[in-house]
Design a protein around this motif. Structure first.
Motif, short mmCIF file in Angstrom:
data_model
loop_
_atom_site.label_atom_id
_atom_site.label_comp_id
_atom_site.label_asym_id
_atom_site.label_seq_id
_atom_site.Cartn_x
_atom_site.Cartn_y
_atom_site.Cartn_z
N TYR A 248 -1.53 7.19 7.29
CA TYR A 248 -0.49 8.08 7.54
C TYR A 248 0.62 7.18 8.75
CZ TYR A 248 -1.66 12.50 4.68
OH TYR A 248 -2.88 12.84 4.00
N ARG A 249 0.93 6.63 10.09
CA ARG A 249 0.56 5.91 11.10
C ARG A 249 1.74 4.77 10.17
NH1 ARG A 249 -3.38 4.28 12.91
NH2 ARG A 249 -3.14 1.96 13.01
N TRP A 250 1.46 3.97 9.04
CA TRP A 250 1.97 3.08 8.35
C TRP A 250 2.96 4.16 7.76
CZ3 TRP A 250 -2.28 -0.18 5.39
CH2 TRP A 250 -2.61 -0.71 6.31
N LYS A 251 3.17 5.19 6.80
CA LYS A 251 4.11 6.04 6.18
C LYS A 251 5.66 5.89 7.20
CE LYS A 251 5.03 9.06 2.94
NZ LYS A 251 4.20 10.48 2.35
N ALA A 252 5.04 6.84 8.52
CA ALA A 252 5.34 6.62 9.62
C ALA A 252 6.37 6.05 10.47
CB ALA A 252 4.55 7.47 10.93
N LYS A 253 5.98 4.14 10.32
CA LYS A 253 6.75 3.40 10.95
C LYS A 253 7.46 2.93 9.85
CE LYS A 253 6.38 -0.62 13.35
NZ LYS A 253 4.69 -1.19 14.35
N ILE B 175 1.02 -0.97 -0.15
CA ILE B 175 0.28 -0.13 0.17
C ILE B 175 0.73 1.18 -0.16
CG2 ILE B 175 -1.72 1.28 1.26
CD1 ILE B 175 -2.87 -1.49 2.29
N LEU B 176 1.93 0.81 0.64
CA LEU B 176 2.85 2.40 0.83
C LEU B 176 3.53 2.49 -0.24
CD1 LEU B 176 4.53 2.16 4.49
CD2 LEU B 176 2.73 3.58 3.75
N GLY B 177 4.15 1.37 -1.16
CA GLY B 177 4.93 1.53 -2.35
C GLY B 177 3.18 2.58 -3.66
N GLN B 178 2.56 1.63 -3.70
CA GLN B 178 1.53 2.85 -4.55
C GLN B 178 1.57 3.92 -4.11
OE1 GLN B 178 -2.28 0.77 -4.27
NE2 GLN B 178 -1.58 -1.65 -4.74
N LEU B 179 1.60 4.53 -2.88
CA LEU B 179 1.32 5.67 -2.39
C LEU B 179 2.45 6.42 -2.88
CD1 LEU B 179 -0.25 8.20 -1.18
CD2 LEU B 179 1.11 7.27 1.45
N ASP B 180 3.75 5.86 -2.91
CA ASP B 180 4.73 6.78 -2.73
C ASP B 180 4.96 6.54 -4.64
OD1 ASP B 180 5.82 6.38 -0.89
OD2 ASP B 180 7.12 4.60 -0.54
N ALA B 181 3.88 5.97 -5.52
CA ALA B 181 4.17 5.78 -6.89
C ALA B 181 3.22 7.29 -7.08
CB ALA B 181 3.50 4.35 -7.20
N GLY B 182 2.49 8.08 -6.61
CA GLY B 182 1.43 8.95 -6.93
C GLY B 182 -0.10 8.79 -6.77
N THR B 183 -0.48 6.95 -6.38
CA THR B 183 -1.59 6.82 -5.91
C THR B 183 -2.86 7.88 -5.09
OG1 THR B 183 -1.28 4.95 -6.72
CG2 THR B 183 -3.13 5.22 -6.34
N PRO B 184 -3.41 8.81 -5.28
CA PRO B 184 -3.85 9.67 -3.79
C PRO B 184 -4.49 8.88 -2.57
CG PRO B 184 -5.02 10.41 -5.99
CD PRO B 184 -4.41 9.10 -6.14
N ILE B 185 -3.65 9.34 -1.95
CA ILE B 185 -4.83 8.52 -0.47
C ILE B 185 -6.26 8.30 -0.22
CG2 ILE B 185 -5.30 9.32 1.84
CD1 ILE B 185 -2.29 10.07 2.13
N GLY C 76 -10.26 -0.01 2.36
CA GLY C 76 -10.89 0.01 3.15
C GLY C 76 -10.47 0.53 4.09
N VAL C 77 -9.47 1.56 4.15
CA VAL C 77 -8.46 1.98 5.81
C VAL C 77 -8.54 3.12 5.49
CG1 VAL C 77 -6.91 0.07 5.58
CG2 VAL C 77 -6.09 1.90 4.42
N ALA C 78 -8.27 4.05 7.28
CA ALA C 78 -8.30 5.14 7.18
C ALA C 78 -7.30 6.07 6.55
CB ALA C 78 -9.12 5.47 9.12
N SER C 79 -7.68 7.23 6.24
CA SER C 79 -6.11 7.81 5.78
C SER C 79 -5.05 8.52 7.06
CB SER C 79 -6.71 9.62 5.78
OG SER C 79 -7.17 9.86 6.95
N ALA C 80 -5.70 8.38 8.32
CA ALA C 80 -4.70 8.26 9.59
C ALA C 80 -4.12 6.87 9.97
CB ALA C 80 -5.21 8.31 10.78
N THR C 81 -4.70 5.84 9.46
CA THR C 81 -3.86 4.48 9.61
C THR C 81 -2.59 4.79 8.03
OG1 THR C 81 -5.80 3.71 10.42
CG2 THR C 81 -4.30 1.65 9.36
#
Length: 371
Positions: free
Chosen positions: A39-44, A14-24, A32-37
């Motif tokens: 962001y928490r995954w990205k911080a960790k 999922i984080l790889g898709q975010l880095d590829a430019g997919t909007p949150i 089916g996850v919250a945006s806060a989750t």
């Protein structure tokens, strides 16, 4: 509704898709996850590879294990400090007392700390069988214990082997090892004085006796009354049957008194072939020498300072001292005569003799006459 649990592999995808430019917003809708989750995954996990993520997880597991181990050790130390004090088990305690004390300590730790019985036993170093096993109360064992206590009170200087012989006479077929176990558990053991080992030279071997009246042994003992007045006891023993033939008490016993005492026994028993004595003046005097000559009796003197050459009477004297003289405080000479007379009858008729296969001296003498 219970949320879905994502694996580390799925989170990295999922984080790889975010880095590829997919909007949150698209990722939250798609997975089916919250945006806060997210962001928490990205911080960790942001910027970590799959290998780094696996090592990180292993470190987290190891860290949790070490924390739990340190916490357990700290709790174990605290529990041990709570029960620190005198030794839990000492040699003088009976097995029942040891078991009861162990159970009390385990119960105390369970109540004072939120630990299981297994852990409390492990911390104290006790076996769980001690806590679980309940020894049944046996009526038969209790009756045996009470009878053994009674016999030990009556004969305080008897060891477990002689007590076992007395129980066997009463018809109780009990193994001697079981008697020893109860004897030790009840604290009935007799304390004996340790004898100093001395170097000995070559001993003179006396002829082996094979029948009554072959050899009698004579010796004197000494004690005192409550007033401090000294008295003596003349002991005469048959070396073969171990019978005590004479126990004469007096403040002064001369050689003539020794002859009169022996003559009284000879009238109903017959004369011995020989007698063994030390070199005391009562035995080395003219009275006993003349009597032995007239009766045709061989008089053997042991070497001066060698009481072991008259071992039979020395052993008898030790029993008299241990089981009679040391247990009584004589007020008068008549009382001493009475008590020693009763003890002599008990020795000949009741007391088992280990060298006679558990028989009494009189019983052994009757069997020899019948055989």
């Amino acid at each position: 509704m219970k949320g879905k649990r994502y694996t580390e592999q799925q989170i990295l995808d999922i984080l790889g898709q975010l880095d590829a430019g997919t909007p949150i917003s698209d990722l939250t809708r798609l997975h089916g996850v919250a945006s806060a989750t997210i962001y928490r995954w990205k911080a960790k996990y942001g910027g970590m590879t799959k290998e780094e993520t696996r090592k990180f997880r292993q470190l987290e597991v190891e860290n949790q294990r070490l924390k739990k181990l340190v916490a357990d050790l700290s709790l174990d130390n605290v529990m041990l400090k709570e029960v620190v004090g005198p030794k839990v088990v000492t040699p003088g305690m009976t097995s029942q007392a040891q078991t009861s004390l162990k159970r009390q300590m385990v119960t105390f730790l369970q109540e004072a700390f939120p630990v299981s019985e297994r852990r409390a036993c492990r911390v104290l170093g006790f076996s769980r069988t001690t806590q679980k096993r309940k020894s049944p109360k046996r009526v038969k064992d209790q009756l045996l214990v009470e009878r053994l206590r009674s016999l030990a009170r009556q004969r305080p200087r008897f060891g477990y082997r002689r007590l076992h012989l007395l129980l066997s006479r009463e018809g109780q077929a009990v193994n001697h090892k079981r008697i020893y176990r109860i004897y030790r558990a009840e604290g009935l053991a007799v304390r004996r004085k340790e004898r100093r080992k001395l170097s000995v030279g070559e001993r003179q071997q006396k002829p082996v006796v094979s029948a009554p009246n072959q050899r009698w042994s004579l010796d004197f003992m000494s004690d005192q009354l409550a007033s401090g007045r000294r008295f003596r006891v003349l002991n005469v023993v048959d070396d073969f049957t171990r019978e005590c033939l004479v126990m004469q008490v007096g403040t002064s016993i001369t050689g003539h008194d020794v002859v009169h005492a022996l003559e009284a026994v000879v009238r109903f028993r017959g004369a011995p072939q020989g007698i063994t004595t030390d070199n005391g003046p009562e035995f080395a005097g003219k009275a006993l020498d003349l009597w032995t000559h007239e009766r045709g009796i061989t008089h053997h003197f042991i070497r001066p300072g060698k009481p072991v050459e008259n071992a039979c009477i020395e052993s008898f004297n030790g029993r008299v001292r241990d089981e009679c003289l040391n247990l009584h405080w004589f007020q008068s000479l008549e009382q001493a005569r009475l008590i020693l007379s009763i003890w002599r009858e008990d020795y000949n008729d009741v007391r088992p003799h280990t060298s006679l296969n558990g028989r009494t001296p009189n019983e052994f003498a009757r069997l020899e006459e019948a055989g």
